[in-house]
Design an enzyme around this catalytic site. Structure first.
Site, PDB file in Angstrom:
ATOM      1  N   LYS A   1     -33.705 -20.058 -34.558  1.00 60.46           N
ATOM      2  CA  LYS A   1     -33.317 -20.125 -33.143  1.00 60.46           C
ATOM      3  C   LYS A   1     -32.265 -19.057 -32.807  1.00 60.46           C
ATOM      4  CE  LYS A   1     -33.006 -21.683 -28.906  1.00 60.46           C
ATOM      5  NZ  LYS A   1     -31.760 -21.504 -28.314  1.00 60.46           N
TER       6      LYS A   1
ATOM      7  N   HIS B   1     -34.040 -15.889 -32.446  1.00 65.37           N
ATOM      8  CA  HIS B   1     -34.692 -15.970 -31.120  1.00 65.37           C
ATOM      9  C   HIS B   1     -33.704 -15.565 -30.028  1.00 65.37           C
ATOM     10  CE1 HIS B   1     -35.220 -18.096 -27.318  1.00 65.37           C
ATOM     11  NE2 HIS B   1     -36.521 -18.028 -27.503  1.00 65.37           N
ATOM     12  N   ASN B   2     -32.506 -16.118 -30.098  1.00 64.27           N
ATOM     13  CA  ASN B   2     -31.532 -15.820 -29.045  1.00 64.27           C
ATOM     14  C   ASN B   2     -31.072 -14.367 -29.090  1.00 64.27           C
ATOM     15  OD1 ASN B   2     -31.755 -18.576 -28.567  1.00 64.27           O
ATOM     16  ND2 ASN B   2     -29.637 -18.707 -27.884  1.00 64.27           N
TER      17      ASN B   2
ATOM     18  N   ASN C   1     -24.739 -41.976 -23.513  1.00 64.01           N
ATOM     19  CA  ASN C   1     -23.871 -40.850 -23.177  1.00 64.01           C
ATOM     20  C   ASN C   1     -22.430 -41.327 -23.263  1.00 64.01           C
ATOM     21  OD1 ASN C   1     -24.130 -37.987 -21.997  1.00 64.01           O
ATOM     22  ND2 ASN C   1     -22.478 -38.905 -20.817  1.00 64.01           N
TER      23      ASN C   1
ATOM     24  N   GLU D   1     -33.701 -12.603 -27.495  1.00 64.27           N
ATOM     25  CA  GLU D   1     -33.594 -12.916 -26.053  1.00 64.27           C
ATOM     26  C   GLU D   1     -32.589 -11.960 -25.390  1.00 64.27           C
ATOM     27  OE1 GLU D   1     -32.909 -17.175 -25.073  1.00 64.27           O
ATOM     28  OE2 GLU D   1     -31.127 -16.513 -23.998  1.00 64.27           O
ATOM     29  N   TYR D   2     -31.423 -11.812 -26.011  1.00 64.94           N
ATOM     30  CA  TYR D   2     -30.413 -10.888 -25.481  1.00 64.94           C
ATOM     31  C   TYR D   2     -30.991  -9.475 -25.386  1.00 64.94           C
ATOM     32  CZ  TYR D   2     -26.158 -13.861 -26.018  1.00 64.94           C
ATOM     33  OH  TYR D   2     -25.190 -14.826 -25.917  1.00 64.94           O
TER      34      TYR D   2
HETATM   35  C1  6PG Z   1     -33.125 -20.960 -24.960  1.00 64.17           C
HETATM   36  C2  6PG Z   1     -31.846 -20.201 -24.681  1.00 64.17           C
HETATM   37  C3  6PG Z   1     -30.653 -21.088 -24.605  1.00 64.17           C
HETATM   38  C4  6PG Z   1     -29.347 -20.344 -24.435  1.00 64.17           C
HETATM   39  C5  6PG Z   1     -29.187 -19.747 -23.082  1.00 64.17           C
HETATM   40  C6  6PG Z   1     -27.811 -19.186 -22.803  1.00 64.17           C
HETATM   41  O1  6PG Z   1     -33.772 -20.565 -25.905  1.00 64.17           O
HETATM   42  O2  6PG Z   1     -33.445 -21.883 -24.224  1.00 64.17           O
HETATM   43  O3  6PG Z   1     -31.645 -19.281 -25.715  1.00 64.17           O
HETATM   44  O4  6PG Z   1     -30.622 -21.828 -25.800  1.00 64.17           O
HETATM   45  O5  6PG Z   1     -28.324 -21.217 -24.643  1.00 64.17           O
HETATM   46  O6  6PG Z   1     -30.126 -18.755 -22.888  1.00 64.17           O
HETATM   47  O7  6PG Z   1     -27.407 -18.254 -23.726  1.00 64.17           O
HETATM   48  P1  6PG Z   1     -26.156 -17.310 -23.387  1.00 64.17           P
HETATM   49  O8  6PG Z   1     -25.201 -18.096 -22.547  1.00 64.17           O
HETATM   50  O9  6PG Z   1     -25.558 -16.929 -24.678  1.00 64.17           O
HETATM   51  O10 6PG Z   1     -26.739 -16.159 -22.622  1.00 64.17           O
END
Ligand code: 6PG
Length: 465
Positions: free
Chosen positions: A183, A186-187, A33, A190-191
Site C-alpha cells: 500500500k 501504491h501511495n 466508535n 499515487e504521488y
Molecule cells: C488511497 C489513498 C489514501 C491516502 C490519500 C491521502 O489509496 O485511497 O492513497 O490512502 O491517504 O490519498 O494521501 P496524502 O494526504 O498523503 O496525499
C-alpha cells in the site's frame, strides 16, 4: 439479531464507508466508535442497511456482539491509536480472535506488531480507493498469516472492487507488514502519477496558454487511450469544474500548496534504505514539499522572474511524455517491491500486485493490465525491459526528451518527468560515470576499486608523480 460476522472500530469517513459496504454485501456487522454519539448517528443514517448494523457503546459490548472466533477491523489513525486500541482489546479477546488494522499504517509498525507476540491474531491490510472505494469496492492488500487471511477472505473478496475480468481486488501479499508495504508503494506511485499529471497540466496552462476547460477536454481525450486511468479521469473533472463563487475555473482559484499525510515520504525513505531507486516518487515528494514553501517561491519569482514561459510543444508530445514517464515510474516501483521482497523475505508476487491495483484503488489504470501480463511473463526482469513496454518507451521517448528539454529551456520545473528520463538514461548506460566516483573515493579515502581488466589494483597512482 444474530451475532455479527465481524466488528469494526472507528467510524470516521473510511470506517463508516467500509462498514456500510460490509453490511450491504450481507454480513451483519457490529460497530463501535470512541464517541458514542458518532456510533448512534451512523446507525441512524444507515437506512436500509441499519438492520445489519449493530451499534455498540462499549468495547465489551462490541466484542460480545461478534460471533467467535471474532474478527475486528480497526479503522483508526495510524500509529499510537492502533497500539492503544490493540491494548484495550487485549483483555477482551481470545487467542483465536483476529484484529485487522485497515488504516494506512507504516509497514514497519505492522512488522513490529506481527512479531510482538500479541495475545490475538493480527493482520495488516492496505485499503485504497478513498471514501467511494471503501463504500463500493476498494482494492485490498493483505499482510499477515495466510491462514488468517483465508479466514476473512470471503468477506474481503465480497467487499472489494472487481477488475474487468471479474477478479476481486483483494489479495494476500505476504507475511507481516507485506500488505501495508505494498500500500505504501501504491501511495508513492499515487504521488508520482499525480505529480506527472500536474507537470503536464502546468505546461498546458503556462507554456501553451490553454484554459482549464480545454485542458479538461484534452484529459478526457487522453482517458480514451493508453493513459486511461482514474487519476486522468478525475483530472479532467477537476479541470472542467467551475467555482460557484466567482464563476472562474475551479482550478484557477485553488492555492498551489499541496498537503500530505506522509505515506509517499515513507516510500521514498524506504527506497533509500533498500537501495532501490524510485526517483520519480522522490521527485513527487520533493515537489509537494516545495509547493508548501509559498513565500519563498513568491520571493524567488520577484528576484528571478516567474518561470513557466511559453513553449512550442504539441499536446500529442505531452501525452507521449506522460506515457513514458508513467511506465518508467512503475518500473521503478515494481523494482522497489522486488528489492523489499528479497530484503524482508516476503516472496511478493509482482503480477498479483499489478492485478490488485487494476480496480478500486487510486492508481487504477488500463496500463496495469498489460503490466500484470508483462510481470507474469518474467517477474525478475525490470518492467522497462519487458518487450511490450520497451517498445512503448522507445516510441514515446523522443517526446519525453523534447518535453523535459523544453521545460528546462523555458523555466517549467518538471522534477518527476525529468527524474524518469534521467533514470532511464542511467539505466541504459553500459559504461556509466561511477569510475570517477570510485577514483575520487580511492583518492581521498583509499577505498579501492576494481579494474576493468581484472588486474590487481590495490589503489590508484594518485600523488605518485
Ligand atoms: C488511497 C489513498 C489514501 C491516502 C490519500 C491521502 O489509496 O485511497 O492513497 O490512502 O491517504 O490519498 O494521501 P496524502 O494526504 O498523503 O496525499
Amino acid at each position: 439479531m444474530t451475532k455479527a460476522k465481524i466488528g469494526l472500530i472507528g467510524l470516521g469517513t473510511m470506517g463508516a464507508a467500509l462498514a456500510l459496504n460490509i453490511a450491504e454485501k450481507g454480513f451483519p456487522i457490529a460497530v463501535w466508535n470512541r464517541t458514542t454519539d458518532v456510533t448512534r448517528r451512523f446507525h441512524a443514517a444507515a437506512g436500509a442497511l441499519a438492520g445489519r448494523v449493530m451499534p455498540t457503546e462499549t468495547l465489551a459490548d462490541l466484542v460480545a456482539a461478534i460471533a467467535p472466533p471474532r474478527t475486528l477491523i480497526l479503522m483508526v489513525p495510524a500509529g499510537k491509536a492502533v497500539d492503544e486500541q490493540i491494548a484495550a482489546l487485549a483483555p477482551l479477546l481470545g487467542a483465536d480472535d483476529l484484529i485487522i488494522d485497515a488504516g494506512n499504517a507504516n509497514f514497519h509498525d505492522t512488522n513490529r506488531r506481527a512479531t510482538a507476540g500479541l495475545p490475538m491474531r493480527f493482520l495488516g491490510m492496505g485499503v485504497s480507493g478513498g471514501e467511494e472505494g471503501a463504500r463500493h469496492g476498494p482494492a485490498i492488500m493483505g499482510g499477515g498469516a495466510r491462514t488468517d487471511w483465508d479466514r476473512v477472505a470471503p468477506i474481503l473478496t465480497a467487499i472489494a472492487a472487481k477488475a474487468e475480468d471479474g477478479t476481486a481486488c483483494a489479495t494476500w501479499m505476504g507475511e507481516a507488514g507485506a500488505g501495508h508495504f505494498v500500500k505504501a508503494v501504491h501511495n508513492g506511485i499515487e504521488y508520482a502519477d499525480m505529480q506527472m499529471i500536474a507537470e503536464v497540466y502546468g505546461l498546458m496552462r503556462d507554456g501553451l496558454k490553454i484554459a482549464a476547460p480545454d485542458i479538461a477536454a484534452i484529459f478526457r481525450d487522453w482517458n480514451e487511450g493508453p493513459l486511461k486511468s482514474y487519476l486522468i479521469d478525475i483530472s479532467a473533472e477537476v479541470a472542467a469544474a467551475t467555482d460557484p463563487l466567482t464563476g472562474q475555473p475551479m482550478l484557477d482559484v485553488i492555492r498551489d500548496t499541496a498537503g500530505q499525510k506522509g505515506t509517499g515520504r515513507w516510500t521514498a525513505i524506504e527506497a533509500q534504505h533498500l537501495a532501490t531507486p524510485v526517483p520519480v516518487i522522490e521527485a513527487a515528494v520533493m515537489a509537494r514539499n516545495v509547493s508548501a514553501r509559498l513565500s519563498e517561491r513568491v520571493a524567488g519569482a520577484a528576484r528571478f522572474g516567474a518561470g513557466g514561459q511559453p513553449v512550442a510543444l504539441s499536446v500529442a508530445a505531452l501525452e507521449s511524455a506522460l506515457i513514458a514517464g508513467k511506465i518508467l515510474c512503475y518500473a521503478q516501483g515494481f523494482a522497489m517491491i522486488s528489492g523489499a521482497s528479497a530484503s524482508f523475505n516476503w516472496a511478493l508476487a509482482l503480477p498479483d500486485i499489478a492485478r490488485v491495483w487494476r480496480a478500486g484503488c487510486i492508481i487504477r489504470s488500463a496500463m496495469l493490465n498489460d503490466m500484470a501480463a508483462a510481470l507474469a511473463e518474467d517477474a525478475t526482469r525490470n518492467l522497462f525491459l519487458a518487450p511490450a513496454f520497451a517498445a512503448r518507451i522507445e516510441a514515446a521517448l523522443p517526446a519525453l526528451r523534447q518535453v523535459v528539454a523544453a521545460g528546462a529551456l523555458h523555466g517549467h520545473g518538471l522534477p518527476a518527468l525529468g527524474a524518469a528520463l534521467a533514470w532511464f538514461d542511467l539505466m541504459h548506460a553500459a559504461r556509466g560515470t561511477a569510475n570517477m566516483i570510485q577514483a575520487q573515493r580511492d583518492f581521498f579515502g583509499a577505498h579501492g576499486f576494481e579494474r576493468l581488466d581484472g588486474a590487481p589494483a590495490p589503489h590508484g597512482p594518485w600523488g605518485a608523480a
